[in-house]
Design a protein around this motif. Structure first.
Motif, PDB file in Angstrom:
ATOM      1  N   TYR A 143      32.359  33.386  37.634  1.00 47.22           N
ATOM      2  CA  TYR A 143      32.721  31.844  37.568  1.00 47.22           C
ATOM      3  C   TYR A 143      33.645  31.970  38.599  1.00 47.22           C
ATOM      4  O   TYR A 143      33.584  30.752  39.580  1.00 47.22           O
ATOM      5  N   MET A 144      34.687  32.554  38.493  1.00 45.05           N
ATOM      6  CA  MET A 144      35.912  32.642  39.567  1.00 45.05           C
ATOM      7  C   MET A 144      35.514  32.987  40.964  1.00 45.05           C
ATOM      8  O   MET A 144      35.659  32.390  41.966  1.00 45.05           O
ATOM      9  N   ALA A 145      34.465  33.729  41.205  1.00 44.51           N
ATOM     10  CA  ALA A 145      33.881  34.019  42.537  1.00 44.51           C
ATOM     11  C   ALA A 145      33.139  32.745  42.929  1.00 44.51           C
ATOM     12  O   ALA A 145      33.353  32.582  44.100  1.00 44.51           O
ATOM     13  N   ASP A 146      32.469  32.278  42.156  1.00 40.79           N
ATOM     14  CA  ASP A 146      31.886  31.115  42.533  1.00 40.79           C
ATOM     15  C   ASP A 146      32.729  29.914  43.143  1.00 40.79           C
ATOM     16  O   ASP A 146      32.552  29.179  44.075  1.00 40.79           O
ATOM     17  N   LEU A 147      33.812  29.764  42.338  1.00 46.57           N
ATOM     18  CA  LEU A 147      34.866  28.725  42.469  1.00 46.57           C
ATOM     19  C   LEU A 147      35.459  29.272  43.965  1.00 46.57           C
ATOM     20  O   LEU A 147      35.826  28.219  44.654  1.00 46.57           O
TER      21      LEU A 147
END
Lengths: 424, 424
Positions: free
Chosen positions: B12-16
């Motif tokens: 999720y953080m990598a996507d953001l």
């Protein structure tokens, strides 16, 4: 202290650090005249010490040859009379540069009655970790001294005797000019633990500048507990726009690749707008081939240039540092900037164009330390930019970016001049 | 995505991060008019969304009370109508500030024919990690937006609903103004692993700004893999010199301590030259005592002021953030600056003096982010300095130092304008 007398590396490094920190307070208040006097003394002592420098260097070269160092490394290690001349000349040039420290600017009155401004001040203690070239010892120490910083220098073990001999001239010069010898600390142990200690002592060192191969720099950046000024790669691009002047495009693209192959500001990838690829590439390709540059192209490039081999995906991310060039034909400015955003190392990019609007977009949108219009990427250099000298080129966006000269070795604090004002 | 739908925090953080990086390229080229239009829209939507903001905040307050949060924390968490007003006003003020991005300066001709200058550009993606005050969400996003940066915001879990409600207004405002919603990412998971991810993604985040308690900031600074703009402590000093004007000394020393006790630019230690201690301290000590300030002094101070308790070594290193003051009598300027070098947190120090020479030495030699003459340390503040707004105060020497406004959120690159020049 000599290498073989240092048994407790951690304690030794902590001592050096404390001394450097104390000396940095003295350097902060040193006048320009005092700093210049020390630089002139150092130059004088380097000149007077040529035979000692040559002897020490001969010991390093002998030990290096015995250890089987390769010819390129031994060459970098050698202090020829010409290199000693250049080292002395470098110190004298730094003495002649304006002192950045103490400059006050943007001093404005505020409604409360106070005046608020900024003052340029030294960073404090600069740690330099470098490999085999012993001339870095004098260059780096001189730049840091002029900018009011204490220095802690850790050179390569293969240059140990040369670095110690240079350091001895520097420290005597400092003392003769009334400045503390501890302002330039040359780490006197070849134990690798010294590097680990240096990059993790924020109480004593404010910034680390690594100079050397990519492996060294990556390792230091990963493990450092203090800020690092660095650049890893120079994957530089020239983009020839549809509205490029063909002669400027030819000259810039040829110079950016072939003036020197092994420098970080050499072009590694040429991007060409499809609209002009067929008119631009044949003449340019022939000139590269004539100079022995191997060409690796996208399919469209290979159609136009018989000499080009097909480029792989890896080519777009490679710093060749060699007579090899990758070439890609793109649909226009946006595709060129997308390619640059994806593959550039953030060092230097140049557009060749007569289009005002596309030049302006390229200047603003390309996120590299130097962005150029109609000029060879080879200009990205402290001397060419008028900084006088550079301690390195930063591809980071934080603090210093691009060639780092004296100003990049300073910080800026706020100053407030009041007349008894209080806040209400 | 909602908190309970996020199962793989790392992904999720990598996507953001990827989205923020992509959005930052669009923000870099956004015009001042586009950024201002988005800020005005955001202010409008925050105003129109008052009831939703109040509802979301009520949910946070209720959950906080149920979890047993203390009164001070619940107070910081509360979005009163007045605080919503201030948040909207803050966004409007940032819209009215000049845009720092794109400014070109120091453009000079070089002997080679090229012109070399600098251009101010956004840093890229700014990560903000903060604790309970939800108004930081709007302040930080607005400052970063105006300076052309994308933002990734991670607020405290206790303010989750409030932050999401504010974020919704921000993202709708961006889209209505034609900018990408992804330019302001509000991390929608309360999982603490999100913080660990944020501080270790240099490919997506260029700088982290932590705002909150000392514990949070120390932890982040220690573990971050990207640069951090921070200040830990405000141990600020006022030094009353032998040549101080007694009335200015009284006013400045009183104001620096008592105008507000809990701020980082409040004086914590007063240094007084021995030559004037007996004339200055009695009146000042009485004024402090009258205001309920507890005094802790060196032996000499305790001789002069009956109300003073003996200070311990620890007192000199303590940020009280309370009506407590340590006082030390010193032998003169050098001893005062030695004390400051040993105990200051590098935030703000002020000298009260009529001596030109000592004022000049203090300004130059004291190594703090703000150094003042005859002014209260309480002035160390972005608004008082004319920066318009601040995202924090940096006590580091690298990059931004002192109050950090829009300019501190930018970097500077070199630009080169040529006419086909090549390097020879």
């Amino acid at each position: 202290m000599r290498d073989d007398e240092i048994t407790d590396v951690a304690a030794y490094m902590a001592d050096l650090g404390r001394q450097a920190r104390a000396a940095s307070r003295q350097l902060t208040r040193a006048s320009t005249a005092e700093k210049n006097a020390a630089l002139l003394k150092i130059a004088e002592l380097l000149d007077a010490g040529r035979s000692q420098l040559a002897e020490a260097n001969a010991r390093d070269l002998q030990a290096g040859a015995a250890k089987g160092l390769d010819a390129a490394l031994l060459d970098r290690l050698e202090l020829t009379p010409g290199r000693i001349d250049a080292m002395i000349e470098g110190v004298l040039q730094i003495a002649a540069l304006p002192d950045p420290v103490g400059a006050i600017f943007d001093l404005n009155a505020r409604p409360s009655g106070i005046q608020v401004g900024r003052m340029r001040v030294p960073l404090g203690v600069v740690g330099i970790i470098y490999e085999s070239r012993p001339n870095v010892t004098a260059d780096a120490a001189a730049l840091c001294l002029k900018s009011g910083n204490a220095t802690m220098l850790r050179g390569g073990s293969e240059a140990y005797a040369s670095n110690q001999a240079i350091a001895s001239c520097i420290q005597r010069g400092l003392v003769e000019a009334g400045l503390p010898a501890e302002a330039v600390q040359v780490v006197a142990t070849t134990d690798r633990a010294a590097v680990g200690a240096m990059i993790a002592m924020p109480e004593s060192i404010d910034v680390i500048i690594p100079r050397g191969g990519k492996g060294l720099i990556e390792r230091i950046s990963r493990d450092a507990r203090v800020p690092v000024i660095k650049h890893l790669d120079g994957i530089c691009h020239v983009y020839i726009d549809a509205d490029a002047d063909p002669e400027k495009a030819f000259q810039v693209a040829l110079n950016a690749k072939t003036q020197r192959y092994g420098t970080c500001n050499t072009m590694e990838t040429l991007l060409v707008d499809a609209a002009v690829a067929e008119t631009i590439l044949p003449k340019l390709g022939a000139a590269y081939s004539e100079m022995g540059v191997e060409l690796r192209g996208c399919p469209r490039t290979c159609d136009i240039l018989a000499a080009a081999l097909p480029a792989t995906e890896e080519d777009w991310d490679t710093e060749y540092l060699a007579p090899i060039l990758s070439i890609r034909v793109v649909a226009g400015l946006d595709e060129a900037m997308d390619h640059i955003a994806a593959h550039s190392s953030g060092h230097t990019e140049s557009i060749v164009t007569e289009s005002y609007t596309r030049a302006r977009r390229f200047l603003r949108e390309v996120d590299s330390s130097s962005v150029m219009v109609n000029a060879s990427t080879r200009f990205a250099d402290g001397f060419e930019y008028g900084l006088g000298a550079e301690i390195g080129i930063s591809t980071d966006k934080f603090h210093a970016r691009g060639p780092v000269g004296l100003e990049g070795l300073t910080s800026v604090k706020f100053i407030v001049l009041g007349d008894g004002e209080i806040r209400t």
